[in-house]
Design a protein around this motif. Structure first.
Motif, PDB file in Angstrom:
ATOM      1  N   LYS A 249      34.565 -11.141 -46.060  1.00 33.31           N
ATOM      2  CA  LYS A 249      34.757 -11.894 -44.822  1.00 33.31           C
ATOM      3  C   LYS A 249      34.671 -10.956 -43.621  1.00 33.31           C
ATOM      4  CE  LYS A 249      35.277 -15.600 -44.749  1.00 33.31           C
ATOM      5  NZ  LYS A 249      34.247 -16.641 -44.624  1.00 33.31           N
ATOM      6  N   ARG A 250      35.272  -9.766 -43.723  1.00 37.50           N
ATOM      7  CA  ARG A 250      35.197  -8.796 -42.619  1.00 37.50           C
ATOM      8  C   ARG A 250      33.753  -8.370 -42.362  1.00 37.50           C
ATOM      9  NH1 ARG A 250      40.521  -5.789 -43.915  1.00 37.50           N
ATOM     10  NH2 ARG A 250      41.833  -6.667 -42.286  1.00 37.50           N
ATOM     11  N   ALA A 251      33.004  -8.109 -43.422  1.00 35.86           N
ATOM     12  CA  ALA A 251      31.599  -7.708 -43.262  1.00 35.86           C
ATOM     13  C   ALA A 251      30.822  -8.839 -42.591  1.00 35.86           C
ATOM     14  CB  ALA A 251      30.990  -7.360 -44.613  1.00 35.86           C
ATOM     15  N   GLN A 252      31.088 -10.059 -43.011  1.00 36.41           N
ATOM     16  CA  GLN A 252      30.421 -11.221 -42.419  1.00 36.41           C
ATOM     17  C   GLN A 252      30.772 -11.337 -40.935  1.00 36.41           C
ATOM     18  OE1 GLN A 252      31.927 -15.087 -43.698  1.00 36.41           O
ATOM     19  NE2 GLN A 252      29.808 -15.811 -43.923  1.00 36.41           N
ATOM     20  N   LEU A 253      32.030 -11.140 -40.587  1.00 41.89           N
ATOM     21  CA  LEU A 253      32.455 -11.227 -39.195  1.00 41.89           C
ATOM     22  C   LEU A 253      31.848 -10.100 -38.355  1.00 41.89           C
ATOM     23  CD1 LEU A 253      36.205 -12.239 -39.627  1.00 41.89           C
ATOM     24  CD2 LEU A 253      34.342 -13.660 -38.719  1.00 41.89           C
TER      25      LEU A 253
ATOM     26  N   HIS B  47      27.961  -8.579 -34.273  1.00 38.28           N
ATOM     27  CA  HIS B  47      26.741  -7.871 -33.891  1.00 38.28           C
ATOM     28  C   HIS B  47      25.684  -8.861 -33.395  1.00 38.28           C
ATOM     29  CE1 HIS B  47      23.416  -5.034 -33.927  1.00 38.28           C
ATOM     30  NE2 HIS B  47      22.746  -5.907 -34.668  1.00 38.28           N
ATOM     31  N   ASP B  48      25.507  -9.952 -34.131  1.00 42.81           N
ATOM     32  CA  ASP B  48      24.527 -10.968 -33.740  1.00 42.81           C
ATOM     33  C   ASP B  48      24.862 -11.557 -32.369  1.00 42.81           C
ATOM     34  OD1 ASP B  48      23.310 -10.499 -36.175  1.00 42.81           O
ATOM     35  OD2 ASP B  48      24.063 -12.345 -37.120  1.00 42.81           O
ATOM     36  N   ILE B  49      26.133 -11.773 -32.106  1.00 40.75           N
ATOM     37  CA  ILE B  49      26.568 -12.300 -30.804  1.00 40.75           C
ATOM     38  C   ILE B  49      26.267 -11.284 -29.699  1.00 40.75           C
ATOM     39  CG2 ILE B  49      28.616 -12.867 -29.417  1.00 40.75           C
ATOM     40  CD1 ILE B  49      29.747 -14.200 -32.019  1.00 40.75           C
ATOM     41  N   GLU B  50      26.548 -10.006 -29.963  1.00 42.91           N
ATOM     42  CA  GLU B  50      26.276  -8.972 -28.966  1.00 42.91           C
ATOM     43  C   GLU B  50      24.782  -8.897 -28.654  1.00 42.91           C
ATOM     44  OE1 GLU B  50      28.127  -5.673 -30.933  1.00 42.91           O
ATOM     45  OE2 GLU B  50      30.096  -6.102 -30.057  1.00 42.91           O
ATOM     46  N   VAL B  51      23.942  -8.986 -29.684  1.00 41.26           N
ATOM     47  CA  VAL B  51      22.492  -8.976 -29.472  1.00 41.26           C
ATOM     48  C   VAL B  51      22.079 -10.193 -28.652  1.00 41.26           C
ATOM     49  CG1 VAL B  51      20.250  -9.217 -30.645  1.00 41.26           C
ATOM     50  CG2 VAL B  51      21.946  -7.572 -31.499  1.00 41.26           C
ATOM     51  N   MET B  52      22.631 -11.351 -28.982  1.00 45.18           N
ATOM     52  CA  MET B  52      22.307 -12.578 -28.251  1.00 45.18           C
ATOM     53  C   MET B  52      22.740 -12.458 -26.791  1.00 45.18           C
ATOM     54  SD  MET B  52      20.970 -15.593 -28.216  1.00 45.18           S
ATOM     55  CE  MET B  52      20.805 -16.140 -29.891  1.00 45.18           C
ATOM     56  N   GLN B  53      23.907 -11.864 -26.543  1.00 46.92           N
ATOM     57  CA  GLN B  53      24.367 -11.681 -25.168  1.00 46.92           C
ATOM     58  C   GLN B  53      23.401 -10.779 -24.385  1.00 46.92           C
ATOM     59  OE1 GLN B  53      28.428 -10.365 -25.958  1.00 46.92           O
ATOM     60  NE2 GLN B  53      29.209 -12.278 -25.111  1.00 46.92           N
ATOM     61  N   LEU B  54      22.924  -9.727 -25.014  1.00 44.89           N
ATOM     62  CA  LEU B  54      21.951  -8.848 -24.356  1.00 44.89           C
ATOM     63  C   LEU B  54      20.666  -9.605 -24.043  1.00 44.89           C
ATOM     64  CD1 LEU B  54      22.439  -5.543 -26.402  1.00 44.89           C
ATOM     65  CD2 LEU B  54      23.153  -5.996 -24.032  1.00 44.89           C
ATOM     66  N   GLU B  55      20.217 -10.432 -24.977  1.00 45.70           N
ATOM     67  CA  GLU B  55      19.013 -11.234 -24.750  1.00 45.70           C
ATOM     68  C   GLU B  55      19.226 -12.234 -23.616  1.00 45.70           C
ATOM     69  OE1 GLU B  55      17.943 -12.879 -28.554  1.00 45.70           O
ATOM     70  OE2 GLU B  55      17.376 -10.913 -29.355  1.00 45.70           O
ATOM     71  N   LEU B  56      20.410 -12.844 -23.563  1.00 44.81           N
ATOM     72  CA  LEU B  56      20.718 -13.772 -22.474  1.00 44.81           C
ATOM     73  C   LEU B  56      20.776 -13.034 -21.142  1.00 44.81           C
ATOM     74  CD1 LEU B  56      23.447 -15.987 -24.190  1.00 44.81           C
ATOM     75  CD2 LEU B  56      21.145 -16.715 -23.498  1.00 44.81           C
ATOM     76  N   ASP B  57      21.382 -11.845 -21.137  1.00 47.85           N
ATOM     77  CA  ASP B  57      21.439 -11.039 -19.912  1.00 47.85           C
ATOM     78  C   ASP B  57      20.031 -10.735 -19.409  1.00 47.85           C
ATOM     79  OD1 ASP B  57      24.208 -11.020 -20.093  1.00 47.85           O
ATOM     80  OD2 ASP B  57      24.336  -8.953 -20.862  1.00 47.85           O
ATOM     81  N   GLU B  58      19.142 -10.374 -20.321  1.00 47.08           N
ATOM     82  CA  GLU B  58      17.766 -10.055 -19.952  1.00 47.08           C
ATOM     83  C   GLU B  58      17.036 -11.298 -19.437  1.00 47.08           C
ATOM     84  OE1 GLU B  58      14.268  -8.012 -19.194  1.00 47.08           O
ATOM     85  OE2 GLU B  58      16.324  -7.309 -19.433  1.00 47.08           O
ATOM     86  N   ALA B  59      17.225 -12.437 -20.089  1.00 43.62           N
ATOM     87  CA  ALA B  59      16.591 -13.677 -19.626  1.00 43.62           C
ATOM     88  C   ALA B  59      17.117 -14.062 -18.250  1.00 43.62           C
ATOM     89  CB  ALA B  59      16.836 -14.803 -20.635  1.00 43.62           C
ATOM     90  N   GLU B  60      18.422 -13.908 -18.056  1.00 46.32           N
ATOM     91  CA  GLU B  60      19.026 -14.207 -16.757  1.00 46.32           C
ATOM     92  C   GLU B  60      18.456 -13.281 -15.675  1.00 46.32           C
ATOM     93  OE1 GLU B  60      23.522 -14.943 -15.133  1.00 46.32           O
ATOM     94  OE2 GLU B  60      23.174 -13.081 -16.254  1.00 46.32           O
ATOM     95  N   ARG B  61      18.334 -11.993 -15.971  1.00 54.40           N
ATOM     96  CA  ARG B  61      17.791 -11.021 -15.018  1.00 54.40           C
ATOM     97  C   ARG B  61      16.371 -11.413 -14.615  1.00 54.40           C
ATOM     98  NH1 ARG B  61      14.385  -7.374 -14.671  1.00 54.40           N
ATOM     99  NH2 ARG B  61      13.832  -7.266 -16.861  1.00 54.40           N
ATOM    100  N   ARG B  62      15.553 -11.773 -15.598  1.00 53.09           N
ATOM    101  CA  ARG B  62      14.169 -12.170 -15.313  1.00 53.09           C
ATOM    102  C   ARG B  62      14.101 -13.439 -14.468  1.00 53.09           C
ATOM    103  NH1 ARG B  62      11.107 -11.087 -21.066  1.00 53.09           N
ATOM    104  NH2 ARG B  62      11.189  -8.810 -20.958  1.00 53.09           N
ATOM    105  N   CYS B  63      14.945 -14.413 -14.800  1.00 53.54           N
ATOM    106  CA  CYS B  63      14.976 -15.661 -14.017  1.00 53.54           C
ATOM    107  C   CYS B  63      15.352 -15.384 -12.568  1.00 53.54           C
ATOM    108  CB  CYS B  63      15.966 -16.658 -14.622  1.00 53.54           C
ATOM    109  SG  CYS B  63      15.382 -17.450 -16.123  1.00 53.54           S
ATOM    110  N   LYS B  64      16.384 -14.578 -12.382  1.00 54.68           N
ATOM    111  CA  LYS B  64      16.828 -14.260 -11.014  1.00 54.68           C
ATOM    112  C   LYS B  64      15.748 -13.494 -10.259  1.00 54.68           C
ATOM    113  CE  LYS B  64      21.805 -14.436 -11.746  1.00 54.68           C
ATOM    114  NZ  LYS B  64      23.069 -13.676 -11.777  1.00 54.68           N
TER     115      LYS B  64
END
Length: 140
Positions: free
Chosen positions: A104-108, A113-130
């Motif tokens: 369960k810990r490994a899964q979490l 990690h997946d959430i952090e990667v997604m946040q970086l991708e969202l940050d980049e998309a937001e930067r490009r939109c702005k």
């Protein structure tokens, strides 16, 4: 999940109705019946009345604890079935629980990690939109 399925001296011989268990453990009677339907609980019957033993109560507590820890019903079932009351030693059950906790810990960690990667991708998309909006406004 290390709670022993053996009843202690205070609850030896005590039985519980479905309503008593539901109130004590803050679940619905429908939830308890669902766990029965899944074969996790097997109360005795007296006519239409369900009679739960102290072991049933502990199993239900373990199921609910497993749910809070993110275990599936099958994982909880596996852990409960490892308990062997003929030995006063539940080392197999505890080791299996430790293994499940590690999984369960490994899964979490992976999900984090997946959430952090997604946040970086969202940050980049937001930067490009702005930046695009800024360019559009500057061109007007």
């Amino acid at each position: 999940m290390s709670t022993s399925l053996q009843s202690d001296k205070r609850t030896a011989g005590k039985t519980y109705s479905i309503g008593e268990l539901a109130r004590e453990l803050d679940v619905t009677t429908r939830t308890i019946r669902f766990y029965e339907d899944m074969g996790l609980l097997m109360p005795q019957r007296r006519g239409q009345t369900r009679i739960y033993s102290p072991a049933d109560r502990v199993k239900l507590k373990l199921i609910l604890r497993g749910k809070r820890l993110g275990f599936s019903l099958n994982e909880s079932r596996e852990l409960i079935e490892l308990y062997n009351p003929s030995t006063d030693n539940n080392v197999k059950q505890l080791q299996a629980l430790l293994d499940k906790i590690d999984e369960k810990r490994a899964q979490l960690r992976q999900q984090l990690h997946d959430i952090e990667v997604m946040q970086l991708e969202l940050d980049e998309a937001e930067r490009r939109c702005k930046a695009s909006m800024k360019d559009i406004r500057a061109a007007e």
